[in-house]
Design a protein around this motif. Structure first.
Motif, PDB file in Angstrom:
ATOM      1  N   HIS A 185      -5.959   8.500   9.825  1.00 25.53           N
ATOM      2  CA  HIS A 185      -7.367   8.116   9.683  1.00 25.53           C
ATOM      3  C   HIS A 185      -8.065   8.068  11.044  1.00 25.53           C
ATOM      4  O   HIS A 185      -9.212   8.526  11.175  1.00 25.53           O
ATOM      5  CB  HIS A 185      -7.463   6.755   8.990  1.00 25.53           C
ATOM      6  CG  HIS A 185      -8.858   6.347   8.677  1.00 25.53           C
ATOM      7  ND1 HIS A 185      -9.504   6.702   7.517  1.00 25.53           N
ATOM      8  CD2 HIS A 185      -9.758   5.610   9.388  1.00 25.53           C
ATOM      9  CE1 HIS A 185     -10.731   6.205   7.521  1.00 25.53           C
ATOM     10  NE2 HIS A 185     -10.909   5.534   8.633  1.00 25.53           N
ATOM     11  N   VAL A 186      -7.402   7.501  12.057  1.00 26.58           N
ATOM     12  CA  VAL A 186      -8.029   7.393  13.383  1.00 26.58           C
ATOM     13  C   VAL A 186      -8.234   8.773  13.996  1.00 26.58           C
ATOM     14  O   VAL A 186      -9.279   9.050  14.597  1.00 26.58           O
ATOM     15  CB  VAL A 186      -7.166   6.502  14.301  1.00 26.58           C
ATOM     16  CG1 VAL A 186      -7.680   6.564  15.739  1.00 26.58           C
ATOM     17  CG2 VAL A 186      -7.180   5.062  13.805  1.00 26.58           C
ATOM     18  N   GLN A 211       1.651   2.776   9.343  1.00 27.81           N
ATOM     19  CA  GLN A 211       1.151   3.337  10.608  1.00 27.81           C
ATOM     20  C   GLN A 211       0.776   4.813  10.475  1.00 27.81           C
ATOM     21  O   GLN A 211      -0.147   5.283  11.158  1.00 27.81           O
ATOM     22  CB  GLN A 211       2.199   3.159  11.709  1.00 27.81           C
ATOM     23  CG  GLN A 211       3.537   3.819  11.441  1.00 27.81           C
ATOM     24  CD  GLN A 211       4.495   3.650  12.603  1.00 27.81           C
ATOM     25  OE1 GLN A 211       4.099   3.740  13.767  1.00 27.81           O
ATOM     26  NE2 GLN A 211       5.756   3.394  12.300  1.00 27.81           N
ATOM     27  N   SER A 212       1.464   5.545   9.621  1.00 30.00           N
ATOM     28  CA  SER A 212       1.123   6.970   9.467  1.00 30.00           C
ATOM     29  C   SER A 212      -0.267   7.136   8.856  1.00 30.00           C
ATOM     30  O   SER A 212      -1.030   8.020   9.267  1.00 30.00           O
ATOM     31  CB  SER A 212       2.178   7.666   8.597  1.00 30.00           C
ATOM     32  OG  SER A 212       2.268   7.041   7.329  1.00 30.00           O
ATOM     33  N   PRO A 248      -6.782   3.455   2.237  1.00 25.19           N
ATOM     34  CA  PRO A 248      -5.497   4.173   2.264  1.00 25.19           C
ATOM     35  C   PRO A 248      -4.340   3.300   2.710  1.00 25.19           C
ATOM     36  O   PRO A 248      -3.214   3.475   2.240  1.00 25.19           O
ATOM     37  CB  PRO A 248      -5.757   5.323   3.250  1.00 25.19           C
ATOM     38  CG  PRO A 248      -6.940   4.912   4.045  1.00 25.19           C
ATOM     39  CD  PRO A 248      -7.764   4.076   3.141  1.00 25.19           C
ATOM     40  N   LEU A 249      -4.607   2.324   3.579  1.00 23.00           N
ATOM     41  CA  LEU A 249      -3.550   1.422   4.028  1.00 23.00           C
ATOM     42  C   LEU A 249      -3.077   0.533   2.883  1.00 23.00           C
ATOM     43  O   LEU A 249      -1.861   0.381   2.684  1.00 23.00           O
ATOM     44  CB  LEU A 249      -4.068   0.564   5.190  1.00 23.00           C
ATOM     45  CG  LEU A 249      -3.090  -0.482   5.753  1.00 23.00           C
ATOM     46  CD1 LEU A 249      -1.829   0.187   6.273  1.00 23.00           C
ATOM     47  CD2 LEU A 249      -3.762  -1.305   6.853  1.00 23.00           C
ATOM     48  N   ARG A 250      -3.988  -0.040   2.126  1.00 23.74           N
ATOM     49  CA  ARG A 250      -3.581  -0.891   0.999  1.00 23.74           C
ATOM     50  C   ARG A 250      -2.853  -0.080  -0.073  1.00 23.74           C
ATOM     51  O   ARG A 250      -1.901  -0.569  -0.702  1.00 23.74           O
ATOM     52  CB  ARG A 250      -4.794  -1.590   0.393  1.00 23.74           C
ATOM     53  CG  ARG A 250      -4.419  -2.645  -0.636  1.00 23.74           C
ATOM     54  CD  ARG A 250      -5.647  -3.382  -1.140  1.00 23.74           C
ATOM     55  NE  ARG A 250      -6.258  -4.217  -0.130  1.00 23.74           N
ATOM     56  CZ  ARG A 250      -5.855  -5.452   0.175  1.00 23.74           C
ATOM     57  NH1 ARG A 250      -4.811  -5.987  -0.444  1.00 23.74           N
ATOM     58  NH2 ARG A 250      -6.480  -6.148   1.107  1.00 23.74           N
ATOM     59  N   ARG A 251      -3.292   1.159  -0.274  1.00 24.21           N
ATOM     60  CA  ARG A 251      -2.633   2.005  -1.257  1.00 24.21           C
ATOM     61  C   ARG A 251      -1.181   2.244  -0.865  1.00 24.21           C
ATOM     62  O   ARG A 251      -0.272   2.156  -1.702  1.00 24.21           O
ATOM     63  CB  ARG A 251      -3.396   3.332  -1.361  1.00 24.21           C
ATOM     64  CG  ARG A 251      -3.409   3.917  -2.734  1.00 24.21           C
ATOM     65  CD  ARG A 251      -4.412   5.032  -2.932  1.00 24.21           C
ATOM     66  NE  ARG A 251      -4.769   5.748  -1.752  1.00 24.21           N
ATOM     67  CZ  ARG A 251      -6.009   5.827  -1.269  1.00 24.21           C
ATOM     68  NH1 ARG A 251      -6.984   5.162  -1.863  1.00 24.21           N
ATOM     69  NH2 ARG A 251      -6.277   6.528  -0.195  1.00 24.21           N
ATOM     70  N   ALA A 252      -0.956   2.520   0.419  1.00 23.58           N
ATOM     71  CA  ALA A 252       0.405   2.775   0.888  1.00 23.58           C
ATOM     72  C   ALA A 252       1.265   1.514   0.849  1.00 23.58           C
ATOM     73  O   ALA A 252       2.445   1.558   0.471  1.00 23.58           O
ATOM     74  CB  ALA A 252       0.359   3.341   2.310  1.00 23.58           C
ATOM     75  N   ALA A 268      -2.386   7.878  22.818  1.00 27.95           N
ATOM     76  CA  ALA A 268      -0.969   7.813  23.172  1.00 27.95           C
ATOM     77  C   ALA A 268      -0.119   7.685  21.911  1.00 27.95           C
ATOM     78  O   ALA A 268      -0.369   6.831  21.067  1.00 27.95           O
ATOM     79  CB  ALA A 268      -0.719   6.632  24.101  1.00 27.95           C
ATOM     80  N   LYS A 269       0.913   8.536  21.796  1.00 26.90           N
ATOM     81  CA  LYS A 269       1.769   8.510  20.613  1.00 26.90           C
ATOM     82  C   LYS A 269       2.640   7.259  20.557  1.00 26.90           C
ATOM     83  O   LYS A 269       2.955   6.774  19.475  1.00 26.90           O
ATOM     84  CB  LYS A 269       2.652   9.760  20.593  1.00 26.90           C
ATOM     85  CG  LYS A 269       1.873  11.046  20.361  1.00 26.90           C
ATOM     86  CD  LYS A 269       2.813  12.243  20.288  1.00 26.90           C
ATOM     87  CE  LYS A 269       2.033  13.529  20.017  1.00 26.90           C
ATOM     88  NZ  LYS A 269       2.934  14.702  19.929  1.00 26.90           N
TER      89      LYS A 269
END
Length: 372
Positions: free
Chosen positions: A277-278, A271-272, A290-294, A358-359
């Motif tokens: 990115h968003v 999620q971070s 970046p999501l797949r890397r993480a 929204a956080k």
């Protein structure tokens, strides 16, 4: 003597004149014929020479036509017989067979998709899941492609990731409800990690139980020629033995029944990376790398080519207002818009490019409505 000579000369001239007068008509005729022949011969030569020098002259065209004309017996032109090709009927038959096969294949694809009512599912998701048009479109594209046929080379694994409060669990419940309405309940498994495996010390036992459950459901689905669905929520809470078991079921070197399965993972892992990115791009487009890397650093499950990653976006302020309106309507409150906006302002937001994200998503909406 002179008189005698002159007399003899006169006699000769007279005799010659008589001879000339006798043959003169013949000579004249011969001379006329010869003259006429010579004149015609000269005119023909002149015509031929002029025609040769001028290819467009009528004489040349007439000469060529006469020369190129071929006469057959009885002055008839013999035309060659047209032989009928024997390959043409086979070509037509082959084309008809191919058309029928393609038509049947298209009809079969339509039958498979209609059976799962994916159009109805898409309408439901767009109506009840807020702020995720890109993710929902990607999700439906994968489902449409996979469910259009029955036989596959590998299972379909869709891994949806996003921050807390954006509606992952709600999305999972909608998927379970829909697929249970179109196939048998026992072919749709809703696995909640915190419920089915609450104790980490029992991870190996949970992994064995999950493997048995998957095998039973897949075997039954194979007998009924249907595709089973496994919706697994709270994947971030799964211990490594559970992830290991899931990875083994995603391999392509299995028997056929284990290749015709749909797995949908719902998780807050990564999620971070999605949030960063968003906030930078105002979209989830391009967040897959970046999501797949993480995720690959967490477990090799997400390095499998069968796993398709779908990042879920952050919710904007307008989506939070929609959450408040829906929750207040369900609780029986009058949805006063000014009151709803005041409640929405009490939440914390990320601010980027003139937008408010929204956080905590809609996670605090239920609690605030309950306080009313």
């Amino acid at each position: 003597m002179d008189v005698q000579v002159e007399k003899e000369r006169g006699d000769e001239e007279k005799e010659e004149g008589q001879r000339t007068s006798i043959f003169s008509p013949q000579l004249k005729a011969m001379m006329r014929i010869k003259k006429k022949y010579l004149k015609r011969s000269n005119s023909v030569k002149l015509a031929v020479n002029s025609a040769a020098s001028d290819p467009k002259s009528p004489q040349t065209r007439k000469f060529k036509r006469r020369k190129s004309r071929v006469l057959f017996p009885n002055d008839t032109l013999i035309k060659p017989k047209k032989e009928r090709s024997r390959a043409k009927p086979f070509l037509v038959l082959f084309s008809v067979i191919v058309f029928v096969q393609v038509y049947n294949a298209i009809e079969n694809l339509d039958d498979h998709v209609v059976k799962y009512d994916l159009e109805g599912l898409e309408r439901t998701l767009h109506r009840e899941v807020f702020g995720q048009p890109e993710a929902l479109e990607e999700l439906m594209d994968h489902l449409n492609d996979y469910l259009s046929t029955y036989a596959h080379q590998q299972p379909l694994a869709l891994s949806l990731h996003g921050a807390s409060g954006i509606g992952k669990s709600h999305l999972g419940r909608l998927l379970v409800r829909h697929f249970r309405s179109v196939v048998e309940d026992k072919l749709v498994v809703h696995y909640l990690s915190k419920h089915h495996c609450p104790l980490k010390e029992a991870a190996q036992h949970c992994a064995s139980a999950l493997a048995r459950r998957i095998t039973e459901v897949v075997t039954q689905a194979e007998e009924e020629e249907q595709i089973p669905f496994f919706i697994l929520d709270d994947v971030e809470l799964m211990p490594p033995p559970l992830l290991d078991i899931l990875q083994t079921f995603l391999q392509s070197d299995q028997t056929n029944e284990f290749l015709n399965v749909v797995y949908i993972f719902l998780s807050s892992l990564g999620q971070s990376e999605i949030t960063a990115h968003v906030l930078q791009n105002a979209s989830t487009a391009g967040a897959h790398k970046p999501l797949r890397r993480a995720l690959s650093l967490i477990h090799p499950l997400w390095t499998e080519p069968a796993v398709e990653l779908i990042p879920l976006s952050l919710l904007e302020r307008e989506h939070i207002i929609q959450c408040f309106l829906e929750e207040m309507t369900l609780e029986g409150f009058y949805p006063d818009l000014s009151h709803v906006e005041r409640l929405a302002d009490e939440l914390a937001y990320h601010r980027a490019a003139g937008r408010q994200y929204a956080k905590t998503g809609c996670k605090q909406v239920v609690g605030k409505v309950n306080l009313l």
